[in-house]
Design a protein around this motif. Structure first.
Motif, PDB file in Angstrom:
ATOM      1  N   UNK A  49      77.047  14.368  36.601  1.00 37.24           N
ATOM      2  CA  UNK A  49      77.465  14.065  37.970  1.00 37.24           C
ATOM      3  C   UNK A  49      78.839  13.406  37.910  1.00 37.24           C
ATOM      4  N   UNK A  69      82.057  12.518  28.738  1.00 36.50           N
ATOM      5  CA  UNK A  69      82.815  11.296  28.470  1.00 36.50           C
ATOM      6  C   UNK A  69      81.867  10.201  27.967  1.00 36.50           C
ATOM      7  N   UNK A  70      82.365   9.454  27.042  1.00 35.34           N
ATOM      8  CA  UNK A  70      81.552   8.394  26.454  1.00 35.34           C
ATOM      9  C   UNK A  70      81.281   7.306  27.481  1.00 35.34           C
ATOM     10  N   UNK A  71      80.117   6.718  27.354  1.00 36.28           N
ATOM     11  CA  UNK A  71      79.736   5.669  28.278  1.00 36.28           C
ATOM     12  C   UNK A  71      78.457   6.040  29.003  1.00 36.28           C
ATOM     13  N   UNK A  72      78.218   5.346  30.083  1.00 32.29           N
ATOM     14  CA  UNK A  72      77.009   5.608  30.855  1.00 32.29           C
ATOM     15  C   UNK A  72      77.308   6.692  31.886  1.00 32.29           C
ATOM     16  N   UNK A  74      75.639   9.905  34.545  1.00 36.82           N
ATOM     17  CA  UNK A  74      74.478  10.439  35.237  1.00 36.82           C
ATOM     18  C   UNK A  74      74.362  11.920  34.911  1.00 36.82           C
ATOM     19  N   UNK A  87      69.208  11.357  35.639  1.00 39.13           N
ATOM     20  CA  UNK A  87      68.954  10.161  34.845  1.00 39.13           C
ATOM     21  C   UNK A  87      70.229   9.661  34.204  1.00 39.13           C
ATOM     22  N   UNK A  88      70.228   8.373  33.917  1.00 40.50           N
ATOM     23  CA  UNK A  88      71.393   7.753  33.305  1.00 40.50           C
ATOM     24  C   UNK A  88      71.285   7.893  31.789  1.00 40.50           C
ATOM     25  N   UNK A 505      83.888   2.394  41.159  1.00 41.27           N
ATOM     26  CA  UNK A 505      82.582   2.552  40.526  1.00 41.27           C
ATOM     27  C   UNK A 505      81.687   3.546  41.245  1.00 41.27           C
TER      28      UNK A 505
ATOM     29  N   UNK B   1      65.219   7.190  31.753  1.00 33.91           N
ATOM     30  CA  UNK B   1      64.773   6.945  33.115  1.00 33.91           C
ATOM     31  C   UNK B   1      65.183   8.116  33.997  1.00 33.91           C
ATOM     32  N   UNK B   8      77.342   6.461  39.888  1.00 30.60           N
ATOM     33  CA  UNK B   8      78.507   6.900  39.131  1.00 30.60           C
ATOM     34  C   UNK B   8      79.214   5.693  38.533  1.00 30.60           C
TER      35      UNK B   8
END
Lengths: 983, 475
Positions: A49, A69-72, A74, A87-88, A505, B1, B8
Motif C-alpha cells: 500500500x 522499501x525497508x521499514x514498516x 502495509x 497487514x503490517x 505519515x 497481524x 501508511x
C-alpha cells in the motif's frame, strides 16, 4: 500541438523530482494466500500500500514482492470474490519478510484491482466511480457462446440487445443510454491495454452485423471491466464518452503446467410457431363494409411449418479447446487453442472460428516485468438473406402465397432459391500487446504498452447464375458477385510514469503522467460484377457492370495526461486528473481539447467511529466527476467530391460528385458526468449492496444536421450543436445466502433505470426524422433520442359485431411521441446453488422494460399484404389488425402503422445450467485434477405481451437508433453439454 | 497481524537521484517526439473543391455536371432510391403504376405524397445538387472556357433544373446557396418567379451558344436553349412566342441524357425500376382518366406489343410485389437507353399547341399527323370540338413524351391553362393495383397535383416562415 510534449516533460519532472528526495533501501516480502479452508488462492493480487511493488499468487497461493522499501510497510492481498486483507510487515534492507493471508469470501467487490487508463492497476476502493467486473471464473461458460453474451445481463446499466438469432450475428451494446445523436453509441473496447476495432460490420447481403468484439474468445478472458461513463473514463480522452469495456485475457501462474481441455456440443432450435398465410375471395373488412356477405374461398398454407417446404433445420454448435498455463517465478505462460463451428437453423447460416493465444510474462529482473499477449483469430460467418430482403427465408415464408403450388407456398421464391445466395464474411485477426513495467525505484514505476490490432476481412456475396428466377429482378438470373477486401489497423502506444510517496505519515501521494497515441487505419477495395460464368464465383468472368471502389479512412489521436491522488489513512482518496487530446479529425479551428476529472472515495467503515454501527461490515461512499469525448469522423470537417464515371457522348469519362459538406470548426463532442454512490457490506460482507446515481450530459453534441435541400449540398453536415442528457441509477445486491461445507447459495440482483432526453438540437434545426411514414423515429428536443412518432389511431367496435367499419377508426392529425425503442428499465437475477461441491445449478433471468417495438412483420402480414388469418376468419380476428388495415389503406393520406407499435417489456430465462463435478479423489484416479460435466440452456423462456416472435430483435441490425422487427430471425434456443477436464 | 485498515508510514533509505535522473533522461526524448507528424493522415480517395476550378479539369467538371443532372432528371439504377424526376413525375401522373413494395412509390402513385417521402427527398436533393453543380460549372467555364458550347450547356442545365422545379413542385420553391462557407437562404418562390429564373438561364445559354459560333456543338446548345425556353413559355401561356422560338429546329434534333451499363449510377432510372427491380410498371388508363399507353393486346407473357412504336410494351405475371401483373415499357428497355431531354418532336408539338390555341385546327392536325407518319402511325382525324382536340393533343403529347418528366406538368397545365378540374385529368377514384384480382382496394387517389417541398427545408428559416404557401393541390 507541441503542447503535448512540453506538458509531458513537465509532468515527468513533477513525478520524478519529489520522489527523488526520498532515500530508500529495499527488501523482499514473501508469503501465501489461502481461503478459509486453507486452500491456496491462485491469482490473488498482493501489493504494498502506497508503493509500487505488486505480485500475483501462483497456483499454490505463493507470492513474492521484491523492491519493497525497508521499514514498516502495509501489505494488502485481495481477489475478486474475496475480501481484502492488509497487514503490517517489517522489511529489512536486503532481508526477506513473511506475510501470509487468509481471505474470506465476500459479496462486496471493492477490494479488487482495476486496470486504469494509465495501464496500471488500481484498487477499486481508491476509485470514486463504479466499475463493473465480470470474472469468467464465476460464469458458467457453457451458457456463453460469445463475448457479447458474456456481458449480457451481468452489469447494471449495460444494455446488450440481441438483434437476431442468426449465428454469427451480434448485439447492440449501450452503457447508460445513448449519448450521441449522430455518432456511434457503442463503447470503446480495450483488450490488454490495446484499443481494438469493435465496430459492428454489416455484411454484404444482410442487414445483420458481425461484431468484431466477438472475435475475442470468451474462454481466453480472465475478466471484463466496464467503466460506464465519462466520470470513470476521462483519462481515456477522445473516444470514451460511451464507456469503456476493458478485457484482460488470462495469464499463467507460476507452478506446474496446468492443462485444461473442454468440449461442447450444442443443439440450437428455432422454437417459434410461425403462422400460415391466407387468401380468400374477400376480406372481413369487405363484409363489414357490405362489399360481400361472407368470406368465402379461404385457402391457407404455412410453408415455414410444413416439412419439405420449411427452410428450418436443427442447428448445432461444436467447440473444442485446450489451454496450458504455468511457469516459474521468472516466466509464466498461458497458451490456448480453440475451434468452434456453428450451424444455424438455415443451411446457409454458419459461423466457424478458431483462436490461438499465447500470453507470456517474464520477470527480467526485480525491477522489470515484460508481458507479451498475442492472439490470432480466424472466423468465417455465412449469413442468410433475411430481414428486409425480398429473397429472405422469413419474408418469403411469412408472406406466403397460401397455395403450395404457387411459388412453393412462398411470397415469390422457393427456399432453394434463397439458399443459393452465398454471403458472409471471412476475417483474420491478430491482436498483440507488449507491456513493460519498470520499477527502478520503490516509489517510481514506468509502464509502457504498445499494441496492434490488425484485421483483414473479406465480405462477399454471390448470387449464382440461373439459380434464382427473375421474380423480383430481371437481372438476377445473370448472377452477380460482390467481393470487398478490407484491412483495418489499430495501433496503441502508451507511456506512463507514476510515483508514490508519503507526504506525511498518513498521507500518500500518487502522481502519474503519461502520453498516448492511437492510430486507426481503414482501407478497402470493393468490387462488384454481374453476369457470372456458370460454376464460378470469380469476378473475372463477370460480363456486366464490373465496378471497383477504394476507400481510405485514417485517424490519429495524440494525448497527454496527468493524475494526482492523495490517500489519507488509506481510507479517503481524492483524485484529480487532466487529459488533453489532439485529433486529426478535428476541424482546423480546433487544436487541443481538455478532459478534466475529479473523484473521491471514502471507506467510511474503516473510520474508528464506525465500528459502533451495527450490521455494516463495510461502507464506502464515492463520487466522481469527469469529461470525455467523441471525435468527429474522418472527413466530417472537409468538403469533398468522390469519383464517379459519367457517360458523355459515346464514352464513359471520369467525373466527381459532391459527397461531403465539411465544417472546419468541428470539435469533439464532450460528455460530462457526475456519479454518486456507495458500496455497503452487510452481515460480515455476506451481503453486498452497490448503488450509483449518475447524471450525464453530452454537450457540443455532434449533430449530423439535415441541411435545407435548397442549399444544393449534401443531405447532412456535422455541427457542434445540441445536448443530450442521460440520468439514472444502478443498484446491485449480492448475497451469499448460505455457505456451508455441503451447501452454498448465492445470488445477485441488479437493476437500473435510464432517462434519456434530447435537451436541444441547435437553434433553427428541425427535428431529425429517420425512416419514412411507416416507421418513423425522431430526434426531437424534449424526448428520448430515436423515439417512435406516429399519428395516433383510435378505434371502437360501436355495434359490437366484432368487425370494424371504416367509420369506426380515426387517425390523429399530427404525429406524437409514442415511446422509445430502448429499454429504460432493466433488471437481472443470477444465482448459484452448490451441493456437496459436486452439483451446481446456475441461472440468469433478464428483464428489460419501458420500451416499444415496431412489429413490422405483423403489419406487413396483416395490413400491407393482408394475408394474416385475422383478416379472413371471423373467430380468429381482432380489432387491432382490422384497425391496422383500415388505417393503412383507407384512412391515411400517408401510410399509418401505428397500431403495430407494441409494448415490448420482457422477462427471459436467459441461462440455466447444471454442473456435475467429479470428486477430486475420483478424478485423480484418472490422472485428472478436475472433471466437470455441464448441461445448460440459453433463451429458454420469454414472458412478454409483445405479439411478435421476440421483442428483442432488430431488422435494421445494429444501427444507431433505427429499430423494428421485420422478418428477423428470433433468438434460438440453445441446449449445451460441456465437459471440462483439468490435469 | 491481519487488519482491514492499512496505515501508511514514511519510507527511509539512501539517495536515489542518479537513477531517477537516468529515468528522466530516457523519457524526456520520448516526450519530445514529433507529435505533429503523428497526426498526419492521408486521404487519396477524394477531390477537394478547389480542384474543380483548375482549367485542366474543365472536361471532368463538365462530366460532373452532366452526371449530376442526369441522375436528378433520369435517375439511376442504384438501389439507394436515386430515382429521377422522370420516375417521380411519371408515377404521380398516369405514366407509371406502382407494382412493388416501396410505400414511397405508392404515395406518389396515389397522389398522397408526404414531405418525408424518401424517394422525393433523394430526387429533390439531387435536383438541387445538380443546380449547384451547374452553377459551379458556369463559374468555372466563365473563368476558364467562356463562350464555348460547353459553357452554354452549363446554363442550359441550370435552365432545365429551374423548369423542372416550376413544373412539378408546389408553387413555393426556395433557392439557397453557400457563399464562402456561409449559408444564404432563399425565400420560397412562385412558379412564375422560377420560370423567370429559367428564362434567364436559357437566354444566357443562347447568348453564350451564339457567341460560341456555328459549329455543331454550339448549334446543338442553341437548339436546347430554344426548346427549353419555349417549354417555359408554353407554361406561361405564351404559345406563339414559344412556337416562334423552335420553328427552325429540325424534327430530328435530340439532346439526350446518356446512360451506361458501366455503373448503376449511370443506368437509366426508369429502366432500373421498371426492368431491374420491377417496382413500377407501365400504366395504362390509370385511375379512370389515364391515357391508354398500352396500345394493342399481348398474346402471351414477354411478347412485345408494338402497335404504337412510340411505346412498345410487354407483360409478365408477378411484379416486385409478387401480386400484380407487371408491364414492361420498351422505350427504355436497356440500362443504357438514353433519356431525351429536348427533341425536335417536342418543338413540333409546341408548334401544334400554339396552332391549337390560335384555333388553327388544320395546322395543328397536320403537325401531329406529320409526326405520326414518321413512325408509321395512321393519321388522326379532327375530333370536331375544341375540348376533344385538346384531349387529342395531350394524348399525342403523352405518347411522344412518355418518360421525359413532361406529363405531370401537362396535367397541371390542363387544369391551369385549359380549365379542367384535377379529378377530370389526373388518376382518380379507387386505387387498385394492376392485375390484382378480387375486391380488394387500397383506398382512393388523393388530391395532390404537385410535389411538396421537403420537411428538411424547414431548416431554411426563410422558407419556414412561408411554408404554407406550398399547396400541393393547386395546379
Amino acid at each position: 500541438m507541441s503542447k503535448i510534449r512540453w506538458l509531458f516533460a513537465l509532468g515527468l519532472a513533477i513525478v520524478v523530482l519529489p520522489g527523488s528526495v526520498i532515500a530508500q533501501t529495499t527488501g523482499t516480502v514473501t508469503g501465501r494466500v489461502t481461503d478459509q479452508q486453507q486452500q491456496p488462492v491462485a491469482g490473488a493480487q498482493v501489493l504494498v500500500v502506497g508503493g509500487s511493488a505488486r505480485a500475483v499468487t501462483d497456483q499454490s497461493g505463493n507470492y513474492r514482492l521484491t523492491g519493497v522499501r525497508a521499514g514498516s510497510v502495509q501489505v494488502s492481498a485481495t481477489r475478486l470474490g474475496f475480501d481484502t486483507r492488509t497487514q503490517t510487515v517489517n522489511v529489512t534492507a536486503g532481508g526477506t519478510a513473511n506475510a501470509d493471508f487468509t481471505l474470506s469470501s465476500s459479496a462486496l467487490e471493492i477490494g479488487g484491482l482495476v486496470v486504469t487508463a494509465t495501464g496500471r492497476e488500481q484498487r477499486q476502493r481508491e476509485m470514486g466511480n463504479a466499475v463493473s467486473t465480470i470474472n469468467t471464473a464465476q460464469v458458467e461458460m457453457a451458457s456463453v457462446p460469445s463475448t457479447t453474451s458474456l456481458i449480457q445481463g451481468r452489469s447494471a446499466g449495460v444494455t446488450v440487445t440481441n438483434a437476431s438469432g442468426e449465428v454469427g450475428t451480434s448485439s447492440r451494446i449501450r452503457i447508460r443510454g445513448s449519448n450521441s445523436v449522430s455518432l456511434s453509441n457503442e463503447p470503446l473496447v480495450i483488450v490488454d491495454g490495446v484499443r481494438i476495432n469493435s465496430s459492428e460490420i454489416t455484411t454484404v447481403g444482410s442487414w445483420q452485423s458481425v461484431s468484431r468484439l466477438n472475435d475475442i474468445n470468451p474462454e481466453d478472458i480472465e475478466n471484463v471491466e466496464i467503466l460506464k461513463g465519462p466520470a470513470a473514463a476521462a483519462l481515456y480522452g477522445t473516444a470514451a464518452a460511451n464507456g469503456v469495456i476493458q478485457i484482460t485475457t488470462k495469464r499463467g501462474r507460476a507452478g506446474a503446467p496446468r492443462w485444461s481441455v473442454y468440449t461442447e456440443l450444442t443443439n440450437m432450435r428455432d422454437v417459434y410457431d410461425y403462422p400460415a398465410s391466407f387468401r380468400a375471395d374477400c376480406y372481413l373488412l369487405d363484409v363489414a363494409e357490405g362489399g360481400c356477405n361472407e368470406v368465402t374461398g379461404i385457402i391457407s398454407f404455412n410453408p415455414l411449418e410444413t416439412p419439405g417446404f420449411s427452410p428450418f433445420i436443427d442447428g448445432h454448435r461444436r467447440q473444442v479447446g485446450l489451454s496450458v498455463s504455468g511457469g516459474s517465478e521468472a516466466v509464466t505462460y498461458y497458451i490456448s487453442g480453440d475451434v468452434e463451428d456453428e450451424q444455424g437453423v438455415y443451411e446457409t447460416n454458419q459461423a466457424n472460428r478458431y483462436n490461438l493465444r499465447a500470453n507470456l510474462t517474464s520477470r527480467l529482473s526485480d525491477q522489470l516485468n515484460l508481458t507479451l499477449k498475442t492472439g490470432y483469430n480466424r472466423s468465417d460467418a455465412k449469413l442468410p438473406p433475411n430481414d428486409n430482403n425480398l429473397y429472405g427465408y422469413l419474408l418469403n415464408g411469412l408472406l406466403g402465397s397460401a397455395d403450395p403450388e404457387v411459388n412453393c407456398g412462398n411470397y415469390g421464391i422457393c427456399k432453394e432459391e434463397t439458399g443459393a445466395f452465398d454471403s458472409g464474411q471471412e476475417t483474420s485477426r491478430f491482436v498483440s500487446s507488449i507491456n513493460a513495467n519498470y520499477r527502478p525505484l520503490d516509489w517510481l514505476s514506468i509502464v509502457g504498452t504498445f499494441g496492434l490490432d490488425q484485421v483483414n476481412r473479406h465480405d462477399f456475396e454471390t448470387a449464382p447464375p440461373n439459380r434464382i428466377r427473375p421474380v423480383f429482378s430481371s437481372l438476377i438470373p445473370m448472377g452477380y458477385r460482390t467481393s470487398n477486401r478490407v484491412e483495418t489497423t489499430n495501433l496503441t502506444g502508451t507511456l506512463d510514469a507514476t510515483s508514490t510517496f508519503n507526504l506525511r505519515e498518513n498521507l500518500v501521494s500518487t502522481t502519474s503522467v503519461g502520453t498516448q497515441h492511437n492510430r486507426e487505419n481503414y482501407y478497402d477495395t470493393r468490387a462488384f460484377g454481374r453476369g457470372l460464368a456458370p460454376g464460378t464465383n470469380s469476378l473475372k468472368g463477370t460480363s456486366q457492370l464490373f465496378a471497383v471502389n477504394e476507400n481510405t479512412v485514417e485517424n490519429s489521436t495524440v494525448g497527454a495526461y496527468g493524475q494526482q491522488q492523495f490517500a489519507w489513512n488509506d481510507r479517503i482518496f481524492i483524485t484529480g486528473a487532466l487529459r488533453g487530446d489532439d485529433n486529426s479529425a478535428f476541424g482546423t479551428g480546433t487544436a487541443f481539447v481538455w478532459y478534466p476529472s475529479v473523484s473521491g472515495s471514502w471507506v467510511l467503515s474503516e473510520e474508528p467511529f464506525f465500528s459502533r454501527v451495527p450490521a455494516f461490515s463495510n461502507l464506502r461512499l464515492r463520487a466522481a466527476y469527469g469529461k470525455s469525448g467523441l471525435r468527429p469522423r474522418f472527413r466530417d470537417a472537409i468538403t469533398y467530391f468522390t469519383p464517379e464515371a459519367v457517360r458523355v457522348g459515346s464514352a464513359d469519362v471520369a467525373a466527381v460528385t459532391l459527397a461531403g459538406t465539411g465544417n472546419p470548426d468541428l470539435r469533439p463532442e464532450i460528455s460530462t458526468e457526475l456519479e454518486l454512490g456507495f458500496d455497503a457490506g452487510l452481515l460480515d460482507d455476506r451481503i453486498g449492496l452497490e448503488f450509483t446515481f449518475y447524471d450525464k450530459k453530452s454537450e457540443d453534441a455532434l449533430i449530423e444536421r439535415r441541411l435545407a435541400p435548397s442549399l444544393g449540398l449534401t443531405t447532412t453536415r456535422f455541427e457542434n450543436v445540441g445536448s443530450v442528457s442521460n440520468r439514472g441509477f444502478e443498484a446491485m445486491l449480492n448475497a451469499r445466502v448460505l455457505e456451508s461445507r455441503n451447501f452454498a447459495w448465492d445470488f445477485a440482483l441488479s437493476a437500473s433505470r435510464t432517462r434519456n432526453e434530447l435537451l436541444e438540437l441547435g437553434e433553427g434545426i428541425e427535428p431529425i426524422i429517420m425512416g419514412g411514414t411507416r416507421v418513423q423515429q425522431r430526434h426531437q428536443p424534449g424526448y428520448p433520442l430515436g423515439g417512435y412518432w406516429f399519428k395516433p389511431v383510435t378505434y371502437a367496435d360501436a355495434n359490437g359485431d366484432g368487425l370494424l367499419q371504416v367509420s369506426e377508426v380515426s387517425i390523429g392529425d399530427t404525429a406524437v411521441y409514442m415511446g422509445s425503442p430502448f429499454p429504460t428499465k432493466e433488471a437481472s437475477f443470477t444465482t448459484n446453488f452448490t451441493l456437496f461441491n459436486t452439483v451446481k445449478l446456475s441461472g440468469l433471468v433478464d428483464y428489460k422494460g419501458g420500451h416499444k417495438q415496431m412489429n413490422f412483420t405483423r403489419f406487413d402480414r396483416c395490413s400491407w399484404e393482408a394475408i394474416c388469418e385475422a383478416q379472413f376468419v371471423r373467430d380468429r380476428t381482432n380489432l387491432t389488425d382490422q384497425a391496422g388495415l383500415i388505417a393503412f389503406y383507407i384512412l391515411s393520406p400517408q401510410e399509418n402503422t401505428t397500431v403495430y407499435l407494441e409494448d415490448s417489456d420482457f422477462v427471459k430465462l436467459r441461462e440455466l445450467s447444471l454442473s456435475l463435478m467429479a470428486p477430486e479423489r475420483w478424478a485423480s484416479r484418472f490422472g485428472m485434477s478436475g472433471l466437470r460435466l455441464t448441461l445448460s440452456g440459453r433463451n429458454l423462456k420469454t414472458w412478454t405481451d409483445y405479439t411478435g416472435f421476440d421483442p428483442e430483435v432488430n431488422g435494421f441490425g445494429l444501427t444507431n437508433f433505427q429499430t423494428y422487427d421485420y422478418y428477423t430471425q428470433p433468438p434460438l434456443r440453445y441446449y449445451t453439454a460441456r465437459i471440462d477436464v483439468n490435469f | 497481524m491481519t487488519t482491514r485498515n492499512a496505515m501508511i508510514r514514511s519510507g527511509r533509505g539512501r539517495w536515489p537521484l542518479p537513477r531517477a535522473a537516468l529515468v528522466a533522461a530516457l523519457l524526456v526524448p520520448l516526450a519530445a517526439c514529433d507529435t505533429e507528424g503523428l497526426l498526419e493522415v492521408e486521404d487519396p480517395d477524394v477531390t477537394r473543391p478547389e480542384s474543380l476550378f483548375d482549367p485542366s479539369n474543365l472536361p471532368a467538371l463538365r462530366a460532373t455536371v452532366i452526371g449530376d443532372f442526369g441522375v436528378a432528371y433520369a435517375g439511376s439504377g442504384s438501389s439507394t432510391l436515386n430515382m429521377g424526376l422522370t420516375h417521380l413525375a411519371g408515377l404521380m401522373a398516369d405514366e407509371l403504376w406502382h407494382s412493388g413494395t416501396y410505400g414511397q412509390n405508392r404515395e406518389l402513385d396515389k397522389r398522397q405524397v408526404g414531405n418525408t417521402n424518401s424517394l422525393l427527398i433523394s430526387a429533390t436533393r439531387n435536383l438541387y445538387r445538380a443546380r449547384t453543380s451547374a452553377q459551379i460549372g458556369l463559374n468555372s467555364y466563365a473563368q476558364n472556357g467562356p463562350n464555348t458550347a460547353e459553357h452554354a450547356e452549363m446554363a442550359n442545365f441550370e435552365g432545365y433544373i429551374y423548369t423542372l422545379f416550376a413544373e412539378n413542385y408546389c408553387g413555393a420553391v426556395p433557392f439557397s446557396s453557400e457563399v464562402n462557407g456561409e449559408f444564404e437562404y432563399g425565400a420560397p418562390e412562385t412558379r412564375e418567379q422560377i420560370y423567370a429564373r429559367a428564362i434567364a438561364s436559357f437566354d444566357r445559354a443562347l447568348q453564350i451558344a451564339n457567341a460560341a459560333g456555328t459549329g455543331a456543338a454550339a448549334v446543338a446548345q442553341q437548339r436546347l436553349a430554344r426548346i427549353g425556353k419555349a417549354r417555359v413559355l408554353v407554361g406561361l401561356d405564351r404559345y406563339s412566342e414559344a412556337a416562334a422560338l423552335v420553328s427552325a429546329i429540325p424534327t430530328t434534333y435530340a439532346y439526350q441524357v446518356q446512360h451506361s451499363a458501366n455503373t448503376t449510377r449511370q443506368n437509366n432510372g426508369i429502366w432500373g425500376n421498371n426492368w431491374g427491380r420491377r417496382e413500377v410498371a407501365l400504366a395504362s388508363q390509370e385511375g379512370i382518366n389515364g391515357v391508354q399507353f398500352r396500345q394493342g393486346t399481348a398474346s402471351a407473357q414477354d411478347v412485345v406489343v408494338s402497335v404504337d412504336p412510340r411505346l412498345p410494351w410487354s407483360f409478365r405475371n408477378g411484379a416486385a410485389d409478387s401480386r400484380s401483373v407487371h408491364h414492361f415499357q420498351h422505350k427504355y428497355a436497356t440500362q443504357n437507353a438514353p433519356t431525351p431531354l429536348a427533341t425536335g418532336i417536342e418543338a413540333r408539338l409546341i408548334e401544334a399547341e400554339a396552332a391549337l390555341n390560335r384555333g388553327q385546327s388544320n395546322a395543328y392536325l397536320t403537325i401531329l399527323n406529320s409526326l405520326r407518319s414518321g413512325v408509321g402511325l395512321a393519321a388522326l382525324t379532327d375530333p370536331g370540338t375544341p375540348q376533344a382536340r385538346v384531349n387529342q393533343y395531350f394524348t399525342e403529347r403523352a405518347m411522344w413524351l412518355w418518360g421525359t418528366a413532361n406529363r405531370l406538368s401537362d396535367l397541371r397545365r390542363l387544369v391551369r391553362q385549359y380549365g379542367r378540374t384535377a379529378n377530370s385529368v389526373f388518376p382518380t377514384g379507387a386505387y387498385i393495383r394492376p392485375g390484382v384480382s378480387g375486391p380488394r382496394t387500397e383506398g382512393t387517389y388523393g388530391t395532390d397535383v404537385a410535389f411538396p417541398m421537403l420537411f428538411d427545408e424547414q431548416n431554411n428559416p426563410a422558407f419556414k416562415q412561408a411554408a404554407a404557401q406550398c399547396n400541393t393541390t393547386v395546379a
